[in-house]
Design an enzyme around this catalytic site. Structure first.
Site, PDB file in Angstrom:
ATOM      1  N   GLU A   1       0.765  -1.123   0.414  1.00 39.69           N
ATOM      2  CA  GLU A   1       0.455  -0.257   0.267  1.00 39.69           C
ATOM      3  C   GLU A   1       0.665   2.290   0.016  1.00 39.69           C
ATOM      4  O   GLU A   1       0.719   2.216  -0.535  1.00 39.69           O
ATOM      5  CB  GLU A   1      -1.013  -0.143   0.757  1.00 39.69           C
ATOM      6  CG  GLU A   1      -1.925  -0.692   1.264  1.00 39.69           C
ATOM      7  CD  GLU A   1      -1.459  -2.402   1.252  1.00 39.69           C
ATOM      8  OE1 GLU A   1      -1.121  -2.403   2.072  1.00 39.69           O
ATOM      9  OE2 GLU A   1      -2.990  -3.058   0.892  1.00 39.69           O
TER      10      GLU A   1
ATOM     11  N   HIS B   1     -11.711  -4.749   8.282  1.00 38.31           N
ATOM     12  CA  HIS B   1     -12.266  -4.754   7.162  1.00 38.31           C
ATOM     13  C   HIS B   1     -13.628  -3.919   7.554  1.00 38.31           C
ATOM     14  O   HIS B   1     -14.631  -3.619   6.370  1.00 38.31           O
ATOM     15  CB  HIS B   1     -12.618  -6.048   6.461  1.00 38.31           C
ATOM     16  CG  HIS B   1     -11.882  -6.818   6.204  1.00 38.31           C
ATOM     17  ND1 HIS B   1     -11.024  -7.415   7.408  1.00 38.31           N
ATOM     18  CD2 HIS B   1     -11.231  -6.733   4.681  1.00 38.31           C
ATOM     19  CE1 HIS B   1     -10.031  -8.442   6.681  1.00 38.31           C
ATOM     20  NE2 HIS B   1      -9.853  -8.312   4.905  1.00 38.31           N
TER      21      HIS B   1
END
Lengths: 326, 325
Positions: A60, A127
């Site tokens: 990322e 999440h």
């Protein structure tokens, strides 16, 4: 007119921008042949090829760093972070590099970071995150959070065309649950920094954004039927810059305010909105401001606990009744 | 590698020498301005690493992108930056390239394709890779070169950036400027492999280990890697071993540095070393060397005067320029 889901609106926005501007490209994990973890980029690799629909390693920080570098040399990257939770890995690239470059030496960094955020899907602590407040606190970034398909499309197209880094939080709970008729031939661009009044009313204002716009609408229906309370709902849409004018206008109209967001309470956008109201419209208030947000805990997994943790229409109804009866 | 310096043109050899002399003289002036209290922030200098910074950056073409870090004044000058712009920046003047908004040599110059660093080490690695990929998407044969220290090579962005570059076969060259101290931390507390360039194998790209005090060797190896990148064969990792002859920055007297090692490396001073070689090969006479030094001193003197007499930024500029139009 065709019924367009929130997720399809995001795909359409990217496709249209890529057709319009050859400098626009997308990079992220599993976005190519697989079409992305949520299928937001489905089909795009066939149309645009693997250079412009760039699959990346699980990196990322490099995804954002590479996007920043490409933006510096004149490209307009859209970086997909698979879940907004994982944006923490890229945090420093966003706040240290992307956010400060224009201030330090005047070079624009036209970059969009798309991050699927939000809970209610039993995703647990990693999440489900709504991390928008971290980025609103960093000067140099713009932050948006659409609630409708039209805004999902229009804000993304505006973000791609903006010359600043824009963090675009797409609420994944809304992906296939929210839809509306959109004209494929209409160019939908929603300006950054402009709120929308999505329901008019004179008794109380709900200031909100993202998934809570829908919870607020449910709550408004309930108090309208059961308590004859007329609720005005302001969907902020952009969190940085905030539409201060729209916030103050609704407060001056109703004199009573509930602020709600799906992110947890402390240090959230609600605090900033409340402070703005206190500074600029204190004399308009007839009741203390009420905030409805998630608990200050990580997102719990088991459904009963997640429901207890998250704000919802019922909690907003309670808050409306409190501020109206004050 | 067989004496690569033999292939380097006399013109380049003189340029390497001149830029190294200019780098050191400019840094000496920066330290003097710091001691006078005119430079209010930190002053990070690269005494002893000029062979690496100048040697590597001179291997670039004007269209190429340079991403130097805090000790790489030599790289800025080799890419064409003026001493004046450097001093204006250090002195926080309103007409500096960052209009007083950033410090040290965090200097970005779009005209020269130089992108200044942030203080977070390793952060520029993925950014430099992105610039390389972006230019390639625009159909241009542009190489992006970035420096990192041996200390900064331990941060996550080193791995993410280099691996990303390898997967993308990006036209990118990463120089590990191994000056053997990460602030005060010696190499054995930072890593235990023999050569950091061996890490290249883990990314499936070429790795080279060179003597960073030998500007000719650095230039030759980097030039080859730059041309390799330009031709589409992907990134390289080049470790240049030198020694930081000063503290981490002007406030640091480097008491922790092994004095014997310092003495050993004083004999390998990159400037003295190249000067000796140029005298031996008759590419330079002592009179020419003196003339070069004199010209540089004049430039620095003039730049200093101009910089000191340049206006400070207006305080209210602090509130401007956060966002682009």
């Amino acid at each position: 007119m065709a019924e367009t889901t929130y997720i399809q609106a995001i795909t359409d926005a990217m496709r249209e921008e890529m057709l319009r501007d050859p400098g626009v490209f997308i990079l992220g994990e599993d976005i190519g042949v697989y079409g992305g973890a949520f299928k937001v980029t489905r089909g795009l690799i066939d149309e645009f090829g693997e250079e412009r629909i760039m699959d990346t390693p699980i990196s990322e920080s490099a995804i954002i760093g590479v996007a920043v570098g490409a933006a510096l040399v004149g490209m307009r990257p859209i970086a997909e972070i698979q879940f907004a939770d994982f944006i923490t890995v890229a945090f420093s690239q966003i706040v240290t590099n992307a956010a400060t470059m224009h201030y330090r030496y005047g070079t624009p960094v036209p970059l969009v970071v798309r991050a699927p955020s939000g809970g209610g899907i039993h995703g647990g602590a990693f999440h489900s995150k709504n991390p928008e407040a971290w980025f609103v606190h960093q000067p140099g970034l713009k932050v948006v959070a659409p609630a409708t398909a039209r805004d999902a499309k229009g804000l993304l197209k505006a973000a791609v065309r903006d010359n600043n880094p824009v963090i675009y939080f797409e609420n994944k709970y809304l992906y296939r649950r929210v839809k509306e008729d959109l004209d494929a031939n209409e160019e939908v661009v929603v300006p950054l920094g402009k709120a929308a009044t999505v329901r008019g009313g004179g008794d109380v204002s709900i200031i909100t954004y993202g998934s809570m716009v829908h919870a607020a609408q449910q709550a408004a229906e309930i108090v309208c039927e059961q308590d004859q309370i007329e609720t005005e709902i302001v969907d902020l849409r952009s969190l940085q810059p905030l539409d201060v004018e729209a916030i103050l206008a609704t407060v001056q109209k109703t004199s009573r305010v509930v602020i709600t967001h799906e992110a947890n309470l402390t240090g959230g956008i609600g605090g900033e909105v409340a402070a703005l109201i206190s500074e600029h419209a204190f004399e308009s208030l007839d009741a203390p401001i009420k905030r409805v947000a998630a608990l200050d805990t990580p997102t719990p997994y088991a459904p009963a606990m997640e429901e207890y943790f998250m704000p919802n229409a019922e909690k907003i109804v309670n808050a409306i009744r409190q501020v109206v009866r004050f | 590698m067989s004496r690569p310096e033999m292939e380097i043109s006399p013109d380049i050899q003189i340029k390497l020498y001149t830029l190294m002399v200019k780098t050191r003289a400019t840094e000496d002036r920066i330290i003097a301005l710091y001691r006078q209290g005119r430079i209010v922030g930190g002053a990070y200098t690269g005494r002893g690493v000029e062979g690496t910074t100048v040697g590597a950056a001179l291997a670039l073409e004007p269209q190429d992108y340079l991403f130097p870090i805090h000790r790489d004044l030599g790289a800025h000058l080799a890419k064409g930056q003026s001493v004046l712009n450097i001093l204006l920046q250090y002195l926080g003047r309103g007409n500096s390239l960052t209009r007083g908004k950033d410090s040290g040599i965090h200097v970005t110059d779009p005209a020269l394709n130089i992108v200044g660093n942030v203080s977070h080490l390793g952060h520029m690695i993925p950014v430099a890779v992105g610039a390389a990929i972006g230019k390639r998407m625009q159909g241009e044969k542009v190489v992006s070169l970035n420096f990192i220290g041996e200390g900064g090579s331990n941060i996550g962005d080193f791995h993410e950036g280099l691996n990303f570059a390898a997967v993308q076969k990006a036209p990118f060259v990463l120089i590990i400027e191994n000056n053997q101290y990460a602030y005060s931390t010696p190499t054995h507390k930072g890593y235990v492999c023999k050569y950091l360039s061996d890490r290249a194998a883990g990314y499936g790209i070429p790795g080279h280990h060179v003597d960073g005090t030998d500007a000719l060797q650095v230039y030759a190896v980097v030039r080859e890697a730059v041309e390799r990148a330009r031709s589409g064969d992907g990134p390289s990792l080049i470790e240049c071993l030198s020694f930081r002859m000063v503290g981490h920055s002007a406030h640091d007297d480097a008491f922790y540095v092994d004095k014997n090692r310092m003495k050993e490396y004083e004999k390998k001073d990159p400037i003295a070393r190249l000067e000796k070689k140029l005298f031996e090969t008759a590419l330079l006479t002592s009179a020419q060397a003196a003339a070069i030094k004199k010209e540089i001193d004049e430039e620095i003197e003039n730049a200093t005067e101009t910089a000191i007499n340049s206006p400070m930024p207006e305080p209210h500029w602090a509130a401007e320029g956060v966002y682009a139009e």
